[in-house]
Structure formats: C-alpha cells, structure tokens
Motif scaffolding. Structure first.
Motif, mmCIF file in Angstrom:
data_model
loop_
_atom_site.group_PDB
_atom_site.id
_atom_site.type_symbol
_atom_site.label_atom_id
_atom_site.label_comp_id
_atom_site.label_asym_id
_atom_site.label_seq_id
_atom_site.Cartn_x
_atom_site.Cartn_y
_atom_site.Cartn_z
ATOM 1 N N ALA A 97 -0.559 5.053 13.809
ATOM 2 C CA ALA A 97 0.035 4.038 14.686
ATOM 3 C C ALA A 97 -0.085 2.685 14.010
ATOM 4 C CB ALA A 97 -0.686 4.011 16.035
ATOM 5 N N GLY A 98 0.847 1.794 14.301
ATOM 6 C CA GLY A 98 0.823 0.452 13.748
ATOM 7 C C GLY A 98 1.570 0.361 12.432
ATOM 8 N N ALA A 99 1.427 -0.784 11.783
ATOM 9 C CA ALA A 99 2.107 -1.036 10.507
ATOM 10 C C ALA A 99 1.179 -1.803 9.579
ATOM 11 C CB ALA A 99 3.389 -1.831 10.737
ATOM 12 N N CYS A 100 1.272 -1.504 8.288
ATOM 13 C CA CYS A 100 0.412 -2.171 7.321
ATOM 14 C C CYS A 100 1.056 -2.160 5.941
ATOM 15 C CB CYS A 100 -0.966 -1.527 7.269
ATOM 16 S SG CYS A 100 -0.974 0.157 6.616
ATOM 17 N N ASP A 101 0.458 -2.907 5.053
ATOM 18 C CA ASP A 101 0.783 -2.876 3.641
ATOM 19 C C ASP A 101 -0.462 -2.381 2.922
ATOM 20 O OD1 ASP A 101 3.191 -4.113 4.327
ATOM 21 O OD2 ASP A 101 2.509 -6.106 3.718
ATOM 22 N N MET A 102 -0.285 -1.959 1.680
ATOM 23 C CA MET A 102 -1.412 -1.581 0.840
ATOM 24 C C MET A 102 -1.285 -2.361 -0.460
ATOM 25 S SD MET A 102 -2.614 2.115 -0.686
ATOM 26 C CE MET A 102 -1.180 2.244 -1.730
ATOM 27 N N GLU A 103 -2.387 -2.982 -0.881
ATOM 28 C CA GLU A 103 -2.409 -3.729 -2.131
ATOM 29 C C GLU A 103 -3.240 -2.977 -3.154
ATOM 30 O OE1 GLU A 103 -3.702 -8.105 -3.910
ATOM 31 O OE2 GLU A 103 -3.890 -7.711 -1.763
ATOM 32 N N LEU A 104 -2.728 -2.863 -4.372
ATOM 33 C CA LEU A 104 -3.465 -2.255 -5.477
ATOM 34 C C LEU A 104 -4.149 -3.344 -6.293
ATOM 35 C CD1 LEU A 104 -0.835 0.413 -6.607
ATOM 36 C CD2 LEU A 104 -2.723 0.653 -4.976
ATOM 37 N N ASP A 105 -5.112 -2.950 -7.133
ATOM 38 C CA ASP A 105 -5.880 -3.951 -7.876
ATOM 39 C C ASP A 105 -5.057 -4.717 -8.913
ATOM 40 O OD1 ASP A 105 -5.697 -1.899 -9.752
ATOM 41 O OD2 ASP A 105 -7.862 -1.637 -9.958
ATOM 42 N N GLN A 121 -4.043 8.752 -2.241
ATOM 43 C CA GLN A 121 -4.867 7.922 -3.122
ATOM 44 C C GLN A 121 -5.568 8.835 -4.115
ATOM 45 O OE1 GLN A 121 -4.754 4.765 -3.107
ATOM 46 N NE2 GLN A 121 -5.393 3.846 -1.216
ATOM 47 N N ARG A 122 -5.329 8.614 -5.373
ATOM 48 C CA ARG A 122 -5.937 9.442 -6.417
ATOM 49 C C ARG A 122 -6.983 8.628 -7.167
ATOM 50 N NH1 ARG A 122 -2.134 10.686 -10.145
ATOM 51 N NH2 ARG A 122 -3.438 12.378 -10.884
ATOM 52 N N GLY A 123 -8.043 8.225 -6.459
ATOM 53 C CA GLY A 123 -9.120 7.459 -7.071
ATOM 54 C C GLY A 123 -8.707 6.055 -7.463
ATOM 55 N N THR A 124 -7.741 5.460 -6.748
ATOM 56 C CA THR A 124 -7.248 4.130 -7.104
ATOM 57 C C THR A 124 -7.913 3.042 -6.269
ATOM 58 O OG1 THR A 124 -5.395 4.409 -5.562
ATOM 59 C CG2 THR A 124 -4.989 4.965 -7.868
ATOM 60 N N ASN A 125 -8.032 1.863 -6.872
ATOM 61 C CA ASN A 125 -8.556 0.681 -6.197
ATOM 62 C C ASN A 125 -7.469 0.142 -5.282
ATOM 63 O OD1 ASN A 125 -10.944 -0.731 -6.009
ATOM 64 N ND2 ASN A 125 -10.817 -1.599 -8.057
ATOM 65 N N HIS A 126 -7.802 -0.100 -4.016
ATOM 66 C CA HIS A 126 -6.791 -0.505 -3.032
ATOM 67 C C HIS A 126 -7.444 -1.205 -1.853
ATOM 68 C CE1 HIS A 126 -8.533 3.144 -1.410
ATOM 69 N NE2 HIS A 126 -8.089 2.767 -0.216
ATOM 70 N N LYS A 127 -6.599 -1.856 -1.052
ATOM 71 C CA LYS A 127 -7.030 -2.360 0.253
ATOM 72 C C LYS A 127 -5.834 -2.338 1.185
ATOM 73 C CE LYS A 127 -6.535 -7.390 -0.029
ATOM 74 N NZ LYS A 127 -7.275 -8.631 0.153
ATOM 75 N N TRP A 128 -6.128 -2.289 2.487
ATOM 76 C CA TRP A 128 -5.107 -2.232 3.530
ATOM 77 C C TRP A 128 -4.941 -3.613 4.137
ATOM 78 C CZ3 TRP A 128 -2.884 2.325 3.210
ATOM 79 C CH2 TRP A 128 -3.634 3.423 2.790
ATOM 80 N N ILE A 129 -3.697 -3.972 4.469
ATOM 81 C CA ILE A 129 -3.394 -5.258 5.095
ATOM 82 C C ILE A 129 -2.568 -4.975 6.346
ATOM 83 C CG2 ILE A 129 -2.287 -7.508 4.827
ATOM 84 C CD1 ILE A 129 -2.706 -7.090 1.752
ATOM 85 N N VAL A 130 -3.142 -5.270 7.502
ATOM 86 C CA VAL A 130 -2.470 -5.008 8.777
ATOM 87 C C VAL A 130 -1.366 -6.043 8.973
ATOM 88 C CG1 VAL A 130 -2.778 -4.847 11.280
ATOM 89 C CG2 VAL A 130 -4.580 -4.058 9.743
#
Length: 174
Positions: A97-105, A121-130
C-alpha cells in the motif's frame, strides 16, 4: 502508527491431517523513527523442515540458513527514517500500500513504486523514500545470501547508517 496483522500457522496432527498450530494477532514495533515492522516468520534451516517435530515457532536459525518474512510500514514523508543500507540477503520487497521511490547508492532513483510493485534487491545499497501523505506498507522476504563480489571487492552488510538508530527486531515468539 503501529499496525496489526493476523498470523495463522498450520501444521499436521498425528494422522497427517492439516491443523491450525497458531492463530494470533501480531503488533508491529518501532524500529526507526517513522518505521514500524514485525518479523512474521523466520526459518531455522534450509531446506526448511515442515515436520511437527521440527516446529520452532518461527525462530531464526544461524546466518546462512534463514528466510525471513517481515512486514514494515514507513510513515508519510519518512524518507529520513529509511537510511542507505545493504544486507547479505536476497530481498523480495512487495509494496502492499502507498507509494514510494527507492534511491541507490550511486544516486539513481527508481520512481513511482506503488501497491503491487516488486523490487528484487540483490545485496544492493538502497533506501526508501515515501511519497505522498499515506504510509507505505511493504512485505519483505529476506533470504540469506553470500556477500556480493564486485571486481576484487567483497560487499558485505553495510548497516553503518543504522548503527545506534535501529531497535532490535524481536522474533515472532517474543
């Protein structure tokens, strides 16, 4: 912002018939500011043993033999709650539910993830942005994996940005 789910765990009686082993309501706990999560189930060995004698109530086993099912929710505009991180796991992240973006390193942004979308995700550096005024709820399946090799480097867990910020995740029995 806490949320609840109902967890039903099945098993077998002595005659091999399907039974309900557990039927309970689970409540999320704060792991980071604006981030609630719960571990719904975790395996203790691979391949998984579904025999009743091996029932372990979803307790995690040793690293390298775990598959973990987690449900998490990031609050609205909670991009600061999600920090750049990498784990030694293969992760299936399903937006419920909801919407987000994902940022890679490397700064790349994957925009417009919404309910029904899946990120692998295959062991990648990332973060979620709502994005937006509604929280984003995820279903995560994390499978232990070997560290990623990139050229002559080994990219293991990178949880430094979480150090001192994340609360321990209780196991389902806690």
């Amino acid at each position: 912002m806490a949320f609840e789910i109902r967890r039903v765990v099945t098993g077998h009686d002595d005659e091999g018939n399907a039974i309900v082993r557990q039927d309970e309501v689970m409540r999320s706990q704060e792991r980071l500011p604006d981030y609630q999560a719960m571990t719904v189930w975790c395996t203790s060995e691979l391949p998984v043993n579904n025999d009743e004698s091996a029932f372990n109530n979803g307790e995690p086993g040793p690293k390298g033999q775990r598959v973990l099912l987690r449900i998490g929710e990031l609050g609205p505009d909670a991009h600061s709650a999600s920090v750049m991180h990498r784990t030694e796991t293969l992760d299936y992240a399903v937006v419920l539910a909801g919407a987000c973006d994902m940022e890679l390193d490397n700064g790349e942004m994957i925009r417009g993830l919404k309910a029904g979308d899946v990120v692998i995700q295959r062991g990648t550096n990332h973060k979620w942005i709502v994005r937006g005024s509604a929280p984003v709820r995820f279903l995560f399946v994390l499978i232990d994996a070997n560290p990623v090799r990139a050229g002559d480097r080994i990219l293991g867990d990178d949880l430094a940005n979480l150090h001192g910020k994340i609360s321990p995740m209780p196991t389902p029995a806690q």
